[in-house]
Design a protein around this motif. Sequence first.
Motif, PDB file in Angstrom:
ATOM      1  N   VAL A 167       0.848  -1.200   0.000  1.00 47.30           N
ATOM      2  CA  VAL A 167       0.000   0.000   0.000  1.00 47.30           C
ATOM      3  C   VAL A 167       0.884   1.251   0.000  1.00 47.30           C
ATOM      4  O   VAL A 167       1.826   1.352   0.783  1.00 47.30           O
ATOM      5  CB  VAL A 167      -0.941   0.044   1.229  1.00 47.30           C
ATOM      6  N   THR A 168       0.585   2.161  -0.887  1.00 45.13           N
ATOM      7  CA  THR A 168       1.293   3.456  -0.921  1.00 45.13           C
ATOM      8  C   THR A 168       0.263   4.577  -0.969  1.00 45.13           C
ATOM      9  O   THR A 168      -0.905   4.351  -1.327  1.00 45.13           O
ATOM     10  CB  THR A 168       2.213   3.558  -2.149  1.00 45.13           C
ATOM     11  N   ILE A 169       0.695   5.759  -0.611  1.00 45.30           N
ATOM     12  CA  ILE A 169      -0.195   6.922  -0.686  1.00 45.30           C
ATOM     13  C   ILE A 169       0.273   7.824  -1.826  1.00 45.30           C
ATOM     14  O   ILE A 169       1.437   8.218  -1.884  1.00 45.30           O
ATOM     15  CB  ILE A 169      -0.222   7.693   0.636  1.00 45.30           C
ATOM     16  N   ASN A 170      -0.640   8.093  -2.738  1.00 43.63           N
ATOM     17  CA  ASN A 170      -0.346   8.973  -3.875  1.00 43.63           C
ATOM     18  C   ASN A 170      -0.209  10.410  -3.354  1.00 43.63           C
ATOM     19  O   ASN A 170      -1.147  10.974  -2.789  1.00 43.63           O
ATOM     20  CB  ASN A 170      -1.485   8.878  -4.909  1.00 43.63           C
ATOM     21  N   GLU A 171       0.982  10.971  -3.532  1.00 41.76           N
ATOM     22  CA  GLU A 171       1.259  12.305  -2.983  1.00 41.76           C
ATOM     23  C   GLU A 171       0.415  13.402  -3.645  1.00 41.76           C
ATOM     24  O   GLU A 171       0.084  14.411  -3.016  1.00 41.76           O
ATOM     25  CB  GLU A 171       2.749  12.633  -3.143  1.00 41.76           C
ATOM     26  N   GLU A 172       0.028  13.184  -4.898  1.00 41.04           N
ATOM     27  CA  GLU A 172      -0.761  14.211  -5.603  1.00 41.04           C
ATOM     28  C   GLU A 172      -2.208  14.223  -5.145  1.00 41.04           C
ATOM     29  O   GLU A 172      -2.790  15.277  -4.890  1.00 41.04           O
ATOM     30  CB  GLU A 172      -0.687  13.975  -7.116  1.00 41.04           C
ATOM     31  N   THR A 173      -2.792  13.008  -5.046  1.00 46.72           N
ATOM     32  CA  THR A 173      -4.222  12.930  -4.684  1.00 46.72           C
ATOM     33  C   THR A 173      -4.438  12.726  -3.187  1.00 46.72           C
ATOM     34  O   THR A 173      -5.521  13.010  -2.660  1.00 46.72           O
ATOM     35  CB  THR A 173      -4.899  11.772  -5.441  1.00 46.72           C
ATOM     36  N   GLY A 174      -3.418  12.197  -2.516  1.00 47.54           N
ATOM     37  CA  GLY A 174      -3.556  11.916  -1.085  1.00 47.54           C
ATOM     38  C   GLY A 174      -4.319  10.634  -0.805  1.00 47.54           C
ATOM     39  O   GLY A 174      -4.619  10.304   0.345  1.00 47.54           O
ATOM     40  N   LEU A 175      -4.645   9.892  -1.891  1.00 47.99           N
ATOM     41  CA  LEU A 175      -5.404   8.649  -1.740  1.00 47.99           C
ATOM     42  C   LEU A 175      -4.461   7.446  -1.657  1.00 47.99           C
ATOM     43  O   LEU A 175      -3.358   7.465  -2.197  1.00 47.99           O
ATOM     44  CB  LEU A 175      -6.367   8.473  -2.918  1.00 47.99           C
ATOM     45  N   SER A 176      -4.940   6.392  -0.992  1.00 52.26           N
ATOM     46  CA  SER A 176      -4.127   5.175  -0.877  1.00 52.26           C
ATOM     47  C   SER A 176      -4.272   4.331  -2.141  1.00 52.26           C
ATOM     48  O   SER A 176      -5.351   4.272  -2.749  1.00 52.26           O
ATOM     49  CB  SER A 176      -4.559   4.363   0.339  1.00 52.26           C
ATOM     50  N   GLU A 177      -3.181   3.691  -2.546  1.00 49.80           N
ATOM     51  CA  GLU A 177      -3.182   2.804  -3.713  1.00 49.80           C
ATOM     52  C   GLU A 177      -2.716   1.427  -3.264  1.00 49.80           C
ATOM     53  O   GLU A 177      -1.631   1.278  -2.693  1.00 49.80           O
ATOM     54  CB  GLU A 177      -2.259   3.364  -4.801  1.00 49.80           C
ATOM     55  N   VAL A 178      -3.566   0.434  -3.519  1.00 52.65           N
ATOM     56  CA  VAL A 178      -3.290  -0.936  -3.068  1.00 52.65           C
ATOM     57  C   VAL A 178      -2.864  -1.796  -4.254  1.00 52.65           C
ATOM     58  O   VAL A 178      -3.551  -1.844  -5.270  1.00 52.65           O
ATOM     59  CB  VAL A 178      -4.550  -1.552  -2.402  1.00 52.65           C
TER      60      VAL A 178
END
Length: 275
Positions: A167-178
């Motif tokens: 899991v990472t957090i997209n710095e542009e959107t602030g949303l988590s990416e699984v």
Amino acid sequence: RTVEPLEYYRRFLKENCRPDGRELGEFRTTTVNIGKCLWSITTADGSALVKLGNTTVICGVKAELAAPAADSANKGYIVPNVELPSLCAERFRSGPPGEEAQAASQFIADVIENSQMIVKEDLCIANGKLAWVLYCDIICLDYDGNLLDASVFALLAALKNVQLPSVTINEETGLSEVNLKQKNPLIIRKHPVATSFAVFDDTLLIVDPTAEEEDLATGTVTIVTDEEGRLCSVHKPGGSPLTGAKLQDCITRAITRHKEVKKLIDKVIKSITPK
């Protein structure tokens, strides 16, 4: 056995054996099935089934994402829950969790905390933003005493089976990416194992008591140790007091039992690991 159950048991105990044929320090046959080895719990991220004689316990671990608590921004959560449904024994009733189930849930929570089997900081993905929550549901399918040993064993085996996606957090959107294609095993820091004893007539110790033996005993004690022989927990809910020598004897036996259980888990995990 029906009219004078305690006298019936005492006759066996004088001969250093039990009605089921075991010696006083002998455990019942122990088996463990992990993950896909059992009827697979497809909704769980890790699962295990443990049989201790007739006592059968299943544990399923479900991982979810959540925001960390404000006062522990770098920690995730572990939420254990022990269920004793009416199907596992006549003594339990349907409805809200009874006193025994609540006490078992608290015991499991204490074992997780005291043993540091999972460090909550390891469950944090982004400080103050995102962390894993591990819901550990332990359900007794067949109750014949020594619930705590079977529950700790099932929990450890199920956690060893957990694979968490990246899991990472997209710095542009602030949303988590699984990323479900990239999974990593849970970090297990310690391997706690519980060993329970029943006390008869205030002096005699027997290991791995059945439900009948627990009912007749004057007390019980559960010792939890890790692979380094470190004492993680001593659970003694009232009953007969134990001398220092008796308690030390319990700890020594618990350390030996730990080696047996750890060896069994390692063997099963090796058998299901892809070559």
